[in-house]
Design a protein around this motif. Structure first.
Motif, PDB file in Angstrom:
ATOM      1  N   ALA A 122       0.893  -1.316  -0.036  1.00  0.00           N
ATOM      2  CA  ALA A 122       0.004  -0.140  -0.121  1.00  0.00           C
ATOM      3  C   ALA A 122       0.822   1.318  -0.049  1.00  0.00           C
ATOM      4  CB  ALA A 122      -0.914  -0.115   1.103  1.00  0.00           C
ATOM      5  N   SER A 123       0.222   2.210  -0.560  1.00  0.00           N
ATOM      6  CA  SER A 123       1.056   3.472  -0.748  1.00  0.00           C
ATOM      7  C   SER A 123       0.097   4.749  -0.507  1.00  0.00           C
ATOM      8  CB  SER A 123       1.747   3.729  -1.979  1.00  0.00           C
ATOM      9  OG  SER A 123       2.405   4.925  -2.228  1.00  0.00           O
ATOM     10  N   ASP A 124       0.672   5.952  -0.004  1.00  0.00           N
ATOM     11  CA  ASP A 124      -0.245   7.112  -0.165  1.00  0.00           C
ATOM     12  C   ASP A 124       0.203   7.825  -1.481  1.00  0.00           C
ATOM     13  OD1 ASP A 124       2.401   8.261   0.110  1.00  0.00           O
ATOM     14  OD2 ASP A 124       2.166   8.950   2.315  1.00  0.00           O
ATOM     15  N   GLY A 125       0.747   7.164  -2.565  1.00  0.00           N
ATOM     16  CA  GLY A 125       1.399   8.030  -3.622  1.00  0.00           C
ATOM     17  C   GLY A 125       2.697   8.108  -3.736  1.00  0.00           C
ATOM     18  N   PRO A 130      11.132   5.038   0.484  1.00  0.00           N
ATOM     19  CA  PRO A 130      10.310   5.918   1.368  1.00  0.00           C
ATOM     20  C   PRO A 130       9.272   5.111   2.186  1.00  0.00           C
ATOM     21  CG  PRO A 130       9.434   6.188  -0.851  1.00  0.00           C
ATOM     22  CD  PRO A 130      10.637   5.054  -0.828  1.00  0.00           C
ATOM     23  N   LEU A 131       9.333   5.281   3.342  1.00  0.00           N
ATOM     24  CA  LEU A 131       8.353   4.541   4.163  1.00  0.00           C
ATOM     25  C   LEU A 131       7.529   5.461   5.203  1.00  0.00           C
ATOM     26  CD1 LEU A 131      10.699   1.481   5.385  1.00  0.00           C
ATOM     27  CD2 LEU A 131       9.243   1.627   3.362  1.00  0.00           C
ATOM     28  N   PRO A 150       5.556   4.967  -9.261  1.00  0.00           N
ATOM     29  CA  PRO A 150       6.968   4.744  -9.094  1.00  0.00           C
ATOM     30  C   PRO A 150       7.320   3.911  -7.773  1.00  0.00           C
ATOM     31  CG  PRO A 150       6.626   6.836 -10.263  1.00  0.00           C
ATOM     32  CD  PRO A 150       5.108   6.363  -9.668  1.00  0.00           C
ATOM     33  N   VAL A 151       6.688   4.361  -6.659  1.00  0.00           N
ATOM     34  CA  VAL A 151       6.944   4.022  -5.276  1.00  0.00           C
ATOM     35  C   VAL A 151       6.788   2.423  -5.246  1.00  0.00           C
ATOM     36  CG1 VAL A 151       4.944   4.261  -4.332  1.00  0.00           C
ATOM     37  CG2 VAL A 151       6.913   4.234  -2.879  1.00  0.00           C
ATOM     38  N   PHE A 152       6.042   1.911  -6.192  1.00  0.00           N
ATOM     39  CA  PHE A 152       5.595   0.556  -6.108  1.00  0.00           C
ATOM     40  C   PHE A 152       6.881  -0.411  -7.051  1.00  0.00           C
ATOM     41  CE2 PHE A 152       0.758   0.918  -5.574  1.00  0.00           C
ATOM     42  CZ  PHE A 152       1.044   1.003  -4.212  1.00  0.00           C
ATOM     43  N   GLN A 153       7.153   0.127  -8.140  1.00  0.00           N
ATOM     44  CA  GLN A 153       8.299  -0.263  -8.899  1.00  0.00           C
ATOM     45  C   GLN A 153       9.478  -0.137  -7.874  1.00  0.00           C
ATOM     46  OE1 GLN A 153       8.021  -1.815 -11.780  1.00  0.00           O
ATOM     47  NE2 GLN A 153      10.457  -2.234 -11.804  1.00  0.00           N
ATOM     48  N   ASN A 154       9.894   0.669  -7.254  1.00  0.00           N
ATOM     49  CA  ASN A 154      10.935   0.655  -6.167  1.00  0.00           C
ATOM     50  C   ASN A 154      10.952  -0.430  -5.296  1.00  0.00           C
ATOM     51  OD1 ASN A 154      11.997   2.964  -7.517  1.00  0.00           O
ATOM     52  ND2 ASN A 154      11.394   4.339  -6.197  1.00  0.00           N
ATOM     53  N   ALA A 155       9.597  -0.455  -4.880  1.00  0.00           N
ATOM     54  CA  ALA A 155       9.364  -1.776  -3.842  1.00  0.00           C
ATOM     55  C   ALA A 155       9.511  -2.890  -4.420  1.00  0.00           C
ATOM     56  CB  ALA A 155       8.023  -1.465  -2.930  1.00  0.00           C
TER      57      ALA A 155
END
Length: 179
Positions: free
Chosen positions: A17-20, A73-74, A49-54
């Motif tokens: 999950a992400s806040d964006g 970024p957590l 992009p944050v999902f790709q990094n994860a």
């Protein structure tokens, strides 16, 4: 607003999950407290992009590399006490374990207290919303008990073995919350 994506892993399906911009959660399918820190609507959106990094971080981790937690970024949701505990979890080296008691001492020191309950630390560790990346699986009981993993004891063992932890002094408790 929250966003989510799914990633297949050696442990099964993971939901991130992400806040964006930040990772706010990572759960193993079927684990305790699944999606519990998502307090708003969640929309599936795989291309952030944050999902790709994860995904890249997880690929490296499961390939046996030691990716740095600080590269992601957590933003786990939780109060000051839990934030202290989760920050300490991020400092546990890959392939090593620490005890709930040692974390309790460190948190007490950071918060200017004489002492802190290991059980309170256990609650914060158990409610870690970003499994694997914030390595709550690296925490064991003082006696070597493999207790307290929301994903279940077998997944905790699998993660520790994956990291090459010496399991000879660790044991599965006869009863407890991790079974």
């Amino acid at each position: 607003m929250y966003y989510s994506t799914n990633v297949q892993s050696p442990l099964g399906m993971l939901t991130i999950a992400s806040d964006g911009e930040n990772i706010t959660g990572l759960w193993i399918e079927g684990q305790k407290y699944y999606l519990s820190s998502v307090l708003d609507e969640i929309i599936k959106k795989d291309d952030l992009p944050v999902f790709q990094n994860a995904r890249e971080w997880l690929t490296r981790y499961f390939a046996g590399e030691m990716p740095e937690i600080s590269k992601l970024p957590l933003r786990p949701a939780g109060g000051k006490f839990r934030q202290h505990v989760w920050k300490i979890l991020c400092e546990i080296p890959y392939g090593e374990v620490v005890t709930y008691g040692s974390i309790a001492k460190e948190v007490a020191e950071k918060m200017g207290r004489d002492r802190m309950s290991s059980q309170a630390v256990g609650g914060a560790v158990g409610h870690n919303p970003i499994s694997i990346i914030i390595p709550c699986h690296r925490v064991v009981g003082t006696s070597g008990s493999l207790t307290g993993y929301a994903g279940g004891i077998q997944l905790k063992i699998k993660l520790l073995e994956h990291e090459g932890v010496d399991m000879s002094h660790l044991f599965i408790p006869k009863k407890g919350t991790a079974l």
